[in-house]
Design an enzyme around this catalytic site. Sequence first.
Site, PDB file in Angstrom:
ATOM      1  N   THR A 171      66.166  31.625  -7.932  1.00  0.00           N
ATOM      2  CA  THR A 171      65.210  30.697  -8.610  1.00  0.00           C
ATOM      3  C   THR A 171      65.721  30.470 -10.062  1.00  0.00           C
ATOM      4  OG1 THR A 171      63.388  31.612  -7.483  1.00  0.00           O
ATOM      5  CG2 THR A 171      62.884  30.639  -9.604  1.00  0.00           C
ATOM      6  N   LYS A 196      60.167  37.751 -14.709  1.00  0.00           N
ATOM      7  CA  LYS A 196      61.312  36.904 -14.601  1.00  0.00           C
ATOM      8  C   LYS A 196      60.943  35.562 -14.082  1.00  0.00           C
ATOM      9  CE  LYS A 196      63.890  37.351 -10.668  1.00  0.00           C
ATOM     10  NZ  LYS A 196      63.985  35.936 -10.217  1.00  0.00           N
ATOM     11  N   LYS A 240      60.566  24.802  -5.895  1.00  0.00           N
ATOM     12  CA  LYS A 240      60.353  26.747  -6.101  1.00  0.00           C
ATOM     13  C   LYS A 240      59.645  27.082  -7.235  1.00  0.00           C
ATOM     14  CE  LYS A 240      61.169  30.866  -4.744  1.00  0.00           C
ATOM     15  NZ  LYS A 240      62.308  31.569  -5.071  1.00  0.00           N
TER      16      LYS A 240
END
Lengths: 297, 297
Positions: B94, B238, B170
Site C-alpha cells: 500500500t 500505517k 486501495k
Amino acid sequence: MKIGCFGLGSMGYGMAASLLRAGHDVLGLDPNAAAADRLRGAGGLAGTLAEHAATLDAVVIVVLNAAQTRDVLFGPAGIAEHLRPGAAVMACATVPPAFAREMAGLCAAQDLPYLDAPISGGSVKAAAGQLSVMASGSDAAFAALRPVLDATAATVFELGADPGAGSAMKAINQMLAGIHIAAMGEALTFGLTQGVAPAQAVEVIAQCAGTSWMFENRGPHVATGDYTPHSAINIWPKDLGIVLDIAAGAKFGAPLTAAALQQFLAAAGSGLGAEDDAAIAKIYARNAGLTLPGDKP
Amino acid sequence: MKIGCFGLGSMGYGMAASLLRAGHDVLGLDPNAAAADRLRGAGGLAGTLAEHAATLDAVVIVVLNAAQTRDVLFGPAGIAEHLRPGAAVMACATVPPAFAREMAGLCAAQDLPYLDAPISGGSVKAAAGQLSVMASGSDAAFAALRPVLDATAATVFELGADPGAGSAMKAINQMLAGIHIAAMGEALTFGLTQGVAPAQAVEVIAQCAGTSWMFENRGPHVATGDYTPHSAINIWPKDLGIVLDIAAGAKFGAPLTAAALQQFLAAAGSGLGAEDDAAIAKIYARNAGLTLPGDKP
C-alpha cells in the site's frame, strides 16, 4: 382490529396504508390535514379521535422524536387517558432507551401494553409493509400487536421484555448507518482527488472489504449526481444527536459518531437539509474544491 | 516463469506458495532467513539473488510500505539494474499513488514494465491464491504479469494504464475499512452501555442498514472475545497514515479517517498493536469502564 395511526409522514402513511390493505380499520391522525384526508380517501375511518378513542384496539405512533411521542400519549390532548384498558401502544420513533422505559411504565399504570418498536427500512418498504422492526416489550404487548407487526413488517427482531432494548438496538444501527454514510461521502470525494471517478469506486469497493450497506445504497446517488431525497440529510442531526445524548449519559465517548454529526450539521447548515443524505459528499467536495458528478461546470 | 518474490510475510509467502503451486520457478527473498528457507523447502529455487537476477522474468514485491519498495528496486542492493530488459515488476504494498507513478517511471527508463498492484483479502486468501488485486499499468505490464495474477488472485480489478490508479483505489478501500472497523468497535461498546450484548448486536445489525463487511467480519471477534490476529491493529496507523498523507497532499480534510486513526493509535500505544484489529473495541471499553466478552472479571 381498529387502529389509530398517529403520524402520517412517509413512514407512518406507509404503515397505515399497509394496515388498511390487511383489512384493519384505520383512523389516521396528523397535523397535516391533507395526509389525513388522503388516508380517508384510501379507505380509512371517518370521524374524530374523540369519537373513536375508547374503541381503539391499538395505537401506532410514528412521529419525529421522543417529545412528539410523549405529546401523543400524555400531552394536553393525549390519547392515553381515553383508551380502553388493554389497548396496545406501538411506539416507532427513534428515542432514548430510558424514554421508552418511562413511557412503558406510564402506559402500564393505565393497563396499556407498550411495545418499544423503532422501525427501519425507508419509505418504500413502509409502503410495502416490509419494514424491519426492533421490538421489545411484554408478551402482552407482542401478542396484542402481532397483527400490526404482521401487516407492516417483513422482519421483527424480538429483543426481549425490556422496553428500551428495541430503542437501544435502533440507536446502534443509526450510529453505524450515519457513520457509514459520512464515510461513503468522505471516501468517494477523497477518490476524486486521486482521479478515481465515484462510479468506478462504487463498482470496485462494493466487491472489497471496504464496503457497507450504506456505501452500496448511497454511493450510486453520488456517482449519478441524483440527490432525490429517499432519506434526507435532516434525519441525521436528529438521530446522531439522540445517539450522542444517550452516549453522553453513559459517559461514553463516540468520536466517529461525533465527526459524522459535524459533517451532517455542515450539510444542514449550508442548505442541503432536504436533499438525500448522500449529499454529505457535497460538503467534502466544497471544502476541497472538487466537482462532483452532476455539478454545473 | 522464473519469478523473484521479495517479502515473505503472511501475504508475500502465500503469494509465493501460490506461484509454486502453479508451476513457476520461484526465488523467495526476505531478511527473515527462516521464511526464505521455508519457501525453498516447499520447492522454491536455491541459490542467491545475484545468481538468478539476470534471468528472472518478473519480480513480485510484497513489502511493508513505499520506502521498502523503493529499497528493493533502487536501494544500495536494488534489483532493478540487474534485471533483463522486459522483466516485469509487480508492486503490491500500500503506497501513495504518486509514489507508484514515480516507480513506474524509473522502471520504464530501464525497460521494466511496472504494475501498480496493491492486494486485498488477508493471509488466508493469499495462501489460497484467491486475493483481490487493484491493478493499473501498461498493457505490457498486464501481459507480462498475467500468469502471476492468474496464480495469486481470484479477482483482478483492471483500473487502466495509469500507474497510481491501483494505489488510489486501495487507499479508498483502506480508508473505508479502517473507519468501519473503528465504527464496529464504537457501536458494539456503545451497545454495552445500553445493555445490548455484542453477540446480539452483531446478529441483528448484520441484517440491517447499519451493517458493513467489516462489521460482519470483525464483530464476531468482539462478541466471542477472540483477538487472534488475522489482521493486526498495527496495520492501521500505517495504512490510515498513508491515506491521510495522500489526503493532506490534496488539501482534503478527512475527519472520520482522522478520528479512526486516533483510536488505532491509542490501541497501538497501549500495547494492543499485535492483537487483531477488532481489539479497537478495547479502547472504547477502557475509556467507558465497560467489560467486554472474554475480559477477566
